[in-house]
Enzyme design. Structure first.
Site, PDB file in Angstrom:
ATOM      1  N   SER A 581       0.843  -1.194   0.000  1.00 17.38           N
ATOM      2  CA  SER A 581       0.000   0.000   0.000  1.00 17.38           C
ATOM      3  C   SER A 581       0.876   1.242   0.000  1.00 17.38           C
ATOM      4  O   SER A 581       2.002   1.208   0.499  1.00 17.38           O
ATOM      5  CB  SER A 581      -0.904   0.006   1.238  1.00 17.38           C
ATOM      6  N   TYR A 594      -2.643  -0.221  10.607  1.00 18.16           N
ATOM      7  CA  TYR A 594      -2.613  -0.591   9.194  1.00 18.16           C
ATOM      8  C   TYR A 594      -1.338  -0.086   8.523  1.00 18.16           C
ATOM      9  O   TYR A 594      -0.643  -0.836   7.814  1.00 18.16           O
ATOM     10  CB  TYR A 594      -3.843  -0.017   8.493  1.00 18.16           C
TER      11      TYR A 594
END
Length: 704
Positions: A581, A594
């Site tokens: 990501s 995250y």
């Protein structure tokens, strides 16, 4: 209609269907062909040929002419459609005899078939065309039934045929298909008026009838007679295949051994190009590979040309005990290496001793069929369908050997005759006309979380590029839906499934086993499975933290670890692509768990790239951002959390994400799939440890 009961073939003629086709002989030909081809005991995939003759109007003269419709080059009667038929003027075809220069000039006749074409939109005629054209019957079947070939390949086959059918089935000795064989069939009929069919030595069966139904019944009757005769003789004078030499492992043990050794075998068989595998422990296979006669019969090779064209001149028999400890991969490789080197040397000698001045170059020297007594049979080929069909063909060859040995003595084609078929210039021309392999042909891909969203898009792109895929997901219903979709798009041969929780090591091992049993191993791993939790540091719970790190970090580690064992066993390199990501590089609000997990994934990828490079295993990263379409990432409050962090509504998120990028673009699952393909498609096979951002351009995520 049918009055006889068949035990060894399927009677599938449906009178209602046939009645609806009355008056259309071509439609009846297709119907007959399809139901014959649906029974592998009657003919093999792609093998055999069917035809019909009818009177039609010549489009140029308006006169009535006789036309033959026949399966065209490269077709399969089980799936045959009108577009797969060739249509020729019968008179023109027979007139080619006037220019035929003899058996040394066989191949030049194939081009002359084009001068006989009636329907210009029809398929190119096959080499079998004159075999049908010189027989006068309205409907003709040329089939490769195991039971008939068993008699045709028996040492006393001609005598058995004469006695079994009381002279109503003729006999023509083995000869390569072509114009001369067509003339021989015509001569056999002239010398034996009133016969109902002809047996071709080592090859197959010709049967006929005035109508499609009469032809169909005649074919079934002859095959049934052959099969019943063989059944009566199995074990009559000696045990089948000389009796059992090795006892099979139990089913679970066979699958465990097969899954363990398949990647090793695939690695050896992929020394020239990547191969896909197929495993069979069919009872017919086990009866043969565990027998006393295995070492006597297997080296003889097969008899029917359709068999050895797909299975090679002979199989490779492994010198391993069924209970062999396969955990020490390097020791097993050392033990098997001389076997594969010996096979390659045997095949090279076969080629060199049989080749002609104009023979095509030698092809892949590795075995197609590999036999592991007590365990089963492996087949390796350019794709899954070809490997499966090769396995089916060798099973047919086993049936032939079993039958021939029961009533006489099995005889294979002489090696020179086999070579002349395998390296036939017409066969080479057919191979050269085949489409160029796709970028991922021969490759096996496992994409975690591939039942939806980004994962499914990646798997779909890989399948479009020729890969076989192992779909997996925690959700069984979602996985079943994805499987049905992929079956429809790519065919059942090209996809299998595994229920997979990436935090569960046992399920990971089972997924690798499934990949190995279904396809022979794995080449491409995409660690895509994931989830997202967006909370402030105060609201973030330990449970949230553990879940993120378990799925994203530990999951990537465990899947990579499990895949590495298979990749190293194959020893042909491979690709691991990790979907990370932009958050691995960008510090944003409400993202401690995250974002830090994604950073750990990114660095773990670099560490794996450094460690696995020596094994030619490439590890690369794709960094997406804001992939909203069909993604599970937005479940569980992530969208609400991100919207809250940015002070906007959930509905405003897509536009917000697009506007903050340099390209002002919304990112879709297909964009991530394209990036993954860029890494594994062959153009970047010297790149590892790289990060590819697919985020529309987020300056803060630039790799510095």
């Amino acid at each position: 209609m049918q009055t006889k009961t068949y035990q060894h073939v399927n009677y599938l003629w449906d009178e209602e269907v046939a009645k609806s086709l009355e008056g259309d002989e071509v439609a009846l030909l297709l119907y007959r062909s399809n139901i014959l081809g649906s029974d592998l005991r009657i003919t093999n995939y792609g093998g055999g040929n069917t035809s019909c003759k009818l009177v039609d109007k010549d489009p140029l003269t308006g006169e009535e002419v006789e036309v033959m419709w026949i399966k065209g080059s490269g077709g399969d009667i089980g799936t045959l459609k009108k577009s797969g038929l060739a249509a020729l003027y019968v008179e023109r075809l027979r007139n080619l005899e006037r220019v035929y220069r003899g058996i040394d000039h066989e191949d030049e006749m194939v081009e002359l078939f084009n001068h006989c074409i009636f329907d210009l939109s029809s398929k190119a005629p096959s080499i079998d065309t004159p075999l049908h054209g010189f027989l006068p019957f309205n409907h003709i079947d040329h089939l490769h039934p195991d039971a008939a070939i068993a008699i045709a390949a028996a040492k006393d086959g001609k005598r058995i045929t004469q006695e079994l059918f009381n002279g109503t089935i003729g006999w023509v000795d083995w000869q390569k298909p072509g114009f001369d064989l067509g003339l021989q069939l015509r001569d056999c009929l002239a010398q034996n008026p009133g016969i109902r069919g002809i047996m071709l030595g080592s090859h197959g069966l010709f049967t006929w009838g005035d109508t499609a139904y009469e032809c169909y019944l005649n074919s079934l009757d002859v095959i049934e007679t052959c099969a019943s005769y063989l059944e009566e003789n199995y074990g009559k004078t000696r045990p089948v295949f000389g009796g059992q030499n090795v006892e099979s492992l139990a089913a679970e043990g066979r699958l465990a051994q097969a899954a363990s050794i398949a990647p090793i075998l695939r690695g050896f068989c992929s020394s020239e190009r990547p191969m896909v595998g197929h495993f069979s422990d069919d009872v017919r296979v086990l009866e043969f590979i565990n027998s006393n006669d295995l070492d006597k019969l297997a080296p003889l090779g097969t008899s029917c040309p359709d068999h050895f064209l797909r299975t090679k001149i002979q199989p490779l028999i492994l010198n391993l005990d069924k209970d062999e400890d396969l955990s020490d991969v390097e020791t097993i490789k050392t033990k098997l290496l001389p076997l594969f080197e010996g096979y390659r040397a045997m095949y090279t000698d076969y080629y060199e001793s049989c080749k002609h001045a104009n023979s095509p170059a030698i092809r892949d020297k590795n075995p197609v069929i590999i036999i592991y007594p007590g365990v089963g049979m492996f087949a390796f080929a350019k794709d899954k369908q070809t490997a499966r069909v090769a396995s089916e063909f060798y099973t047919n060859a086993i049936n032939v050997m079993k039958g021939a040995e029961a009533v006489s003595q099995y005889t294979s084609l002489p090696r020179q005759e086999a070579f002349n078929i395998e390296y036939w210039l017409l066969e080479e021309a057919k191979l050269q006309r085949m489409p160029k392999p796709k970028a991922l042909s021969g490759k096996i891909a496992l994409v975690t979380g591939s039942a939806g969203g980004i994962g499914k898009a990646i798997a779909k792109r890989f399948a479009q590029e020729g890969a076989v895929v192992v779909l997996n997901d925690m959700n069984k219903e979602r996985l079943a839906d994805a499987k049905a979709e992929f079956d429809g798009l790519f065919g059942k041969d090209n996809v299998t499934t595994a229920v997979l929780d990436v935090t569960n090591q046992e399920q990971i091992e089972e997924a690798m086993k499934i990949a190995s049993l279904a396809f022979g191993g794995v080449d491409i791993i995409v660690n895509n499975a994931g989830l997202s939790i967006s909370k402030s540091i105060e609201d973030h719970t330990q449970k949230d933290w553990d879940l993120l790190y378990n799925v994203l970090v530990k999951g990537q580690f465990l899947v990579t670890q499990g895949a590495t064992k298979v990749l190293k066993a194959q020893n042909i390199g491979g690709d691991i692509v990790n979907i990370v990501s932009k958050n691995a590089l960008v510090s944003g609000p409400n993202n401690a768990g995250y974002g830090s997990a994604k950073a750990a994934q990114l660095h773990l990828s670099r560490l794996n790239a450094a460690e696995l490079g020596a094994s030619k295993i490439r590890v690369n990263v794709v960094n997406p951002d804001a992939v909203i379409s069909d993604s599970n990432i937005w479940a569980g409050g992530w969208a609400e959390g991100r919207a809250k962090a940015y002070g906007i509504t959930v509905a405003e998120l897509p536009a917000y994400y697009a506007k903050r990028t340099l390209l002002n673009e919304i990112i879709l699952p297909d964009d991530i799939a394209n990036a993954c393909f860029a890494f594994v498609g062959g153009e970047l096979n010297k790149s590892t440890g790289n990060v590819l951002n697919v985020d529309g351009g987020v300056a803060m995520a630039f790799v510095r």
